[in-house]
Design an enzyme around this catalytic site. Structure first.
Site, PDB file in Angstrom:
ATOM      1  N   ALA A  75       4.493   3.838  -7.129  1.00  0.00           N
ATOM      2  CA  ALA A  75       5.074   2.553  -6.714  1.00  0.00           C
ATOM      3  C   ALA A  75       4.074   1.493  -7.193  1.00  0.00           C
ATOM      4  O   ALA A  75       3.067   1.836  -7.835  1.00  0.00           O
ATOM      5  CB  ALA A  75       5.257   2.529  -5.206  1.00  0.00           C
ATOM      6  N   VAL A  76       4.320   0.229  -6.853  1.00  0.00           N
ATOM      7  CA  VAL A  76       3.485  -0.832  -7.447  1.00  0.00           C
ATOM      8  C   VAL A  76       1.998  -0.652  -7.131  1.00  0.00           C
ATOM      9  O   VAL A  76       1.142  -0.802  -8.016  1.00  0.00           O
ATOM     10  CB  VAL A  76       3.942  -2.226  -6.955  1.00  0.00           C
ATOM     11  N   GLU A 129      -5.252  -8.980  11.010  1.00  0.00           N
ATOM     12  CA  GLU A 129      -4.394  -9.722  10.068  1.00  0.00           C
ATOM     13  C   GLU A 129      -3.130 -10.235  10.788  1.00  0.00           C
ATOM     14  O   GLU A 129      -2.706 -11.373  10.571  1.00  0.00           O
ATOM     15  CB  GLU A 129      -4.031  -8.772   8.927  1.00  0.00           C
ATOM     16  N   TYR A 130      -2.551  -9.416  11.648  1.00  0.00           N
ATOM     17  CA  TYR A 130      -1.386  -9.860  12.436  1.00  0.00           C
ATOM     18  C   TYR A 130      -1.761 -11.112  13.232  1.00  0.00           C
ATOM     19  O   TYR A 130      -0.990 -12.055  13.334  1.00  0.00           O
ATOM     20  CB  TYR A 130      -0.956  -8.772  13.437  1.00  0.00           C
ATOM     21  N   SER A 166      -6.975  -2.458   0.977  1.00  0.00           N
ATOM     22  CA  SER A 166      -6.284  -3.698   1.320  1.00  0.00           C
ATOM     23  C   SER A 166      -6.355  -4.691   0.179  1.00  0.00           C
ATOM     24  O   SER A 166      -7.353  -4.761  -0.534  1.00  0.00           O
ATOM     25  CB  SER A 166      -6.899  -4.335   2.567  1.00  0.00           C
ATOM     26  N   HIS A 207      -8.285  -3.814  10.703  1.00  0.00           N
ATOM     27  CA  HIS A 207      -8.165  -4.927   9.752  1.00  0.00           C
ATOM     28  C   HIS A 207      -6.744  -5.483   9.814  1.00  0.00           C
ATOM     29  O   HIS A 207      -6.521  -6.685   9.896  1.00  0.00           O
ATOM     30  CB  HIS A 207      -8.507  -4.426   8.337  1.00  0.00           C
ATOM     31  N   ASN A 208      -5.760  -4.603   9.792  1.00  0.00           N
ATOM     32  CA  ASN A 208      -4.368  -5.052   9.816  1.00  0.00           C
ATOM     33  C   ASN A 208      -4.001  -5.690  11.156  1.00  0.00           C
ATOM     34  O   ASN A 208      -3.246  -6.658  11.195  1.00  0.00           O
ATOM     35  CB  ASN A 208      -3.419  -3.888   9.522  1.00  0.00           C
ATOM     36  N   VAL A 268       1.105   7.566  -1.917  1.00  0.00           N
ATOM     37  CA  VAL A 268       2.499   7.746  -1.511  1.00  0.00           C
ATOM     38  C   VAL A 268       2.719   7.202  -0.100  1.00  0.00           C
ATOM     39  O   VAL A 268       1.764   6.874   0.604  1.00  0.00           O
ATOM     40  CB  VAL A 268       2.926   9.238  -1.579  1.00  0.00           C
ATOM     41  N   ALA A 270       3.085   6.651   3.684  1.00  0.00           N
ATOM     42  CA  ALA A 270       2.349   7.322   4.764  1.00  0.00           C
ATOM     43  C   ALA A 270       3.272   8.233   5.559  1.00  0.00           C
ATOM     44  O   ALA A 270       4.481   8.022   5.606  1.00  0.00           O
ATOM     45  CB  ALA A 270       1.739   6.268   5.685  1.00  0.00           C
ATOM     46  N   ASN A 296       4.316  11.586 -10.227  1.00  0.00           N
ATOM     47  CA  ASN A 296       5.162  10.988  -9.190  1.00  0.00           C
ATOM     48  C   ASN A 296       6.289  11.946  -8.854  1.00  0.00           C
ATOM     49  O   ASN A 296       6.741  12.708  -9.709  1.00  0.00           O
ATOM     50  CB  ASN A 296       5.748   9.661  -9.703  1.00  0.00           C
ATOM     51  N   LYS A 329      -9.260   0.255   8.571  1.00  0.00           N
ATOM     52  CA  LYS A 329      -8.165  -0.445   7.875  1.00  0.00           C
ATOM     53  C   LYS A 329      -7.077  -0.846   8.878  1.00  0.00           C
ATOM     54  O   LYS A 329      -6.499  -1.926   8.800  1.00  0.00           O
ATOM     55  CB  LYS A 329      -7.582   0.453   6.774  1.00  0.00           C
TER      56      LYS A 329
HETATM   57  P1  2AM Z   1       9.341   8.233  -5.467  1.00  0.00           P
HETATM   58  O1  2AM Z   1       9.074   7.301  -6.607  1.00  0.00           O
HETATM   59  O2  2AM Z   1       9.747   9.585  -5.920  1.00  0.00           O
HETATM   60  O3  2AM Z   1      10.288   7.638  -4.440  1.00  0.00           O
HETATM   61  C1  2AM Z   1       5.929   4.889  -2.475  1.00  0.00           C
HETATM   62  O4  2AM Z   1       7.185   4.969  -1.882  1.00  0.00           O
HETATM   63  C2  2AM Z   1       5.591   6.186  -3.185  1.00  0.00           C
HETATM   64  O5  2AM Z   1       5.716   7.274  -2.275  1.00  0.00           O
HETATM   65  C3  2AM Z   1       6.481   6.506  -4.369  1.00  0.00           C
HETATM   66  O6  2AM Z   1       5.661   7.037  -5.359  1.00  0.00           O
HETATM   67  C4  2AM Z   1       7.442   7.510  -3.789  1.00  0.00           C
HETATM   68  O7  2AM Z   1       7.948   8.447  -4.731  1.00  0.00           O
HETATM   69  C5  2AM Z   1       6.553   8.261  -2.844  1.00  0.00           C
HETATM   70  N1  2AM Z   1       7.345   8.932  -1.802  1.00  0.00           N
HETATM   71  C6  2AM Z   1       8.121   8.352  -0.855  1.00  0.00           C
HETATM   72  N2  2AM Z   1       8.677   9.287  -0.073  1.00  0.00           N
HETATM   73  C7  2AM Z   1       8.272  10.491  -0.542  1.00  0.00           C
HETATM   74  C8  2AM Z   1       8.496  11.826  -0.147  1.00  0.00           C
HETATM   75  N3  2AM Z   1       9.258  12.126   0.918  1.00  0.00           N
HETATM   76  N4  2AM Z   1       7.910  12.818  -0.863  1.00  0.00           N
HETATM   77  C9  2AM Z   1       7.133  12.511  -1.919  1.00  0.00           C
HETATM   78  N5  2AM Z   1       6.857  11.255  -2.337  1.00  0.00           N
HETATM   79  C10 2AM Z   1       7.420  10.265  -1.662  1.00  0.00           C
END
Ligand code: 2AM
Length: 487
Positions: free
Chosen positions: A11-12, A189-190, A128, A185-186, A74, A76, A32, A182
């Protein structure tokens, strides 16, 4: 087998962190879950760069130098466990998994333990700074074993934000410590955001300032002690106008989202028994903002004061500034008191001054005043609360009349200032040698025989022969209500 580090999660944030590492001279391999994102990245912003990709975990891992270092970027929660499970069968003793997401510190502590049983190293690191920070230099808060940190220190300290030549990244502490810091920190931040919103609300609805005027005020504040990223972007937001010509903020729905780190901070404060009301209040302010349609209905039927402001505008603006700074100090005092307690509870040995210094760059709460916190812990490493430090005491002493006036004006006019006022209540409670909890204890003893301790005529706690506070109970239901000593 030439990549210095592998990154999973494009992701970004993940993409930008990979680009950041590459720009600092590290070769990066990426993977990914959705494979098409790997190809899109390699033919897009990673094109021509020292970044390789893979379509399978074994292929991805085969591209890494030993000991292998893999950073997970990825979502959380469950995805982190899922990737750990996929990786572990292919890893050897001494390889390192890093979780760079916003994981709950309890999960990080658990994963750390599970992996150390398998002799795999693990780092949970807070990162962050949002998308821009990930690309140009975030603040990083790594937790885990020092041995594991040593493996990534050369990479982390290069990709992190730098302030006066010092990286905004240093070892925080064992297991979940990095993600905990972290999280706090958040939480802070709130508060910072909520306090800015309350200042904005007063400027708009009490003083009647328009966007242009508010932009000037925030810009001016950004030149002084309030200098910070959030004040800076607030000023910038007021320069933005909608297509229809309205100030951008006026057309944004007043319904705040949240991802949970403020809530976790508040839960941790409750778990550890540390008072952090302003952090919790900032979370609740988002919760009440979220029930927009209910508020719209309520506004039709519940009436508040109808009054207009007739004070001095310039003077009130100064007062709002001071109220914001004083309340901000209280919210940091709560966050640092919380980290202090967590450090003891979890045996983390957190260096609080160093944590403040690490937040001066890269992260969302970066601010000039953070060095004041580091200075306070330099003066006294065992400082129980920032409110006791001479610098902060002086600031609040000066700001106090303004702070109280602002809250009183807001209250009279019915403008909600939950964080301003919760911070003041925290401050007043903290500086009270005697609170009203004596009556709580009396009631608890009355209805639940929960017992109480007592003061003698000089105001000292009555103790037993071992020097422990003596425990009393009154037999409320008996005639004459006899008081007994509980052994
Ligand atoms: P993706 O591109 O296959 O959706 C942020 O969302 C990152 O977490 C992305 O790289 C996303 O992969 C990954 N991600 C989100 N849910 C996931 C899951 N259940 N299993 C593996 N990767 C996941």
């Amino acid at each position: 087998m030439s990549a210095d580090i592998g990154l999973i999660g494009l992701a970004v944030m993940g993409e930008n962190l990979a680009l950041n590492m590459e720009s600092k001279g590290f070769e990066v391999a990426v993977f990914n879950r959705t494979i098409s994102r790997v190809d899109a990245f390699l033919s897009g912003s990673a094109k021509g760069k020292n970044i390789t990709g893979a379509h399978s975990i074994p292929d991805f891992l085969s591209q890494l130098k030993s000991p292998k270092k893999i950073i997970l970027m990825v979502k959380a929660g469950e995805p982190v466990d899922a990737f750990i499970e996929l990786l572990v069968p292919h890893l050897s003793k001494g390889d390192l998994i890093i979780d760079g997401g916003n994981s709950n510190f309890n999960d990080t502590t658990r994963r750390h333990e599970e992996l150390s049983n398998q002799e795999i190293l693990y780092i949970g690191t807070g990162i962050s700074g949002g998308e821009e920070g990930a690309l140009k230099g975030p603040a990083m808060m790594p937790g885990g074993s020092p041995e594991a940190y040593e493996l990534v220190e050369p990479i982390f300290t290069k990709i992190a934000a730098q302030v006066e030549g010092t990286p905004c990244c240093s070892y925080i502490g064992p297991n979940g410590a990095g993600h905990y810091v972290k999280m706090v920190h958040n939480g802070i931040e709130y508060c910072d955001m909520q306090l800015i919103c309350e200042a904005y609300s007063l400027m708009k609805s009490v003083l009647g300032l328009d966007a242009e005027e508010m932009q000037k005020v925030f810009n001016e504040w950004n030149q002084g002690e309030l200098n910070s990223y959030l004040i800076e972007i607030t000023a910038d937001i007021f320069t933005q106008f909608d297509d229809g010509g309205s100030p951008f903020v006026d057309v944004v729905l007043d319904q705040a989202g949240q991802k949970g780190t403020g809530k976790w901070t508040s839960i941790s404060a409750l778990d550890l028994g540390i008072s952090a009301p302003t952090i919790a209040e900032a979370v609740f302010a988002r919760c009440i903002s979220a029930i927009k349609s209910e508020r719209v209905d309520a506004a039709e039927v519940i009436k508040g004061p109808i009054g207009t402001f007739d004070g001095d505008r310039e003077e009130t603006l100064k007062a709002i500034h001071d109220a914001l700074y004083a309340a901000k100090i209280c919210s940091y005092a709560q966050g640092f008191a919380l980290m202090r307690e967590a450090s003891t509870e979890y045996d983390w040995d957190l260096d609080l001054g160093n944590i403040a210094l690490g937040w001066r760059g890269g992260c969302i709460i970066r601010a000039k005043f953070l060095h004041r916190i580091a200075d306070a812990f330099d003066r006294n490493p065992d400082l129980p609360n920032l409110l006791l430090d001479s610098y902060f005491r002086d600031v609040i002493e000066t700001a106090q009349p303004h702070w109280r006036n602002v809250i009183s004006t807001a209250t009279q006019l019915g403008v909600p200032v939950p964080a301003f006022s919760s911070a003041l209540a925290y401050f007043d409670s903290y500086r009270s040698s005697r609170l009203s909890a004596n009556l709580i204890q009396a009631m608890r003893d009355y209805f639940g025989a929960h017992t109480y301790n007592k003061l003698d005529n000089d105001g000292n706690i009555i103790v037993d022969k071992d020097g422990e506070p003596k425990v009393f109970h009154t037999e409320w239901m008996l005639e004459n209500r006899p008081e007994i000593t509980v052994e």
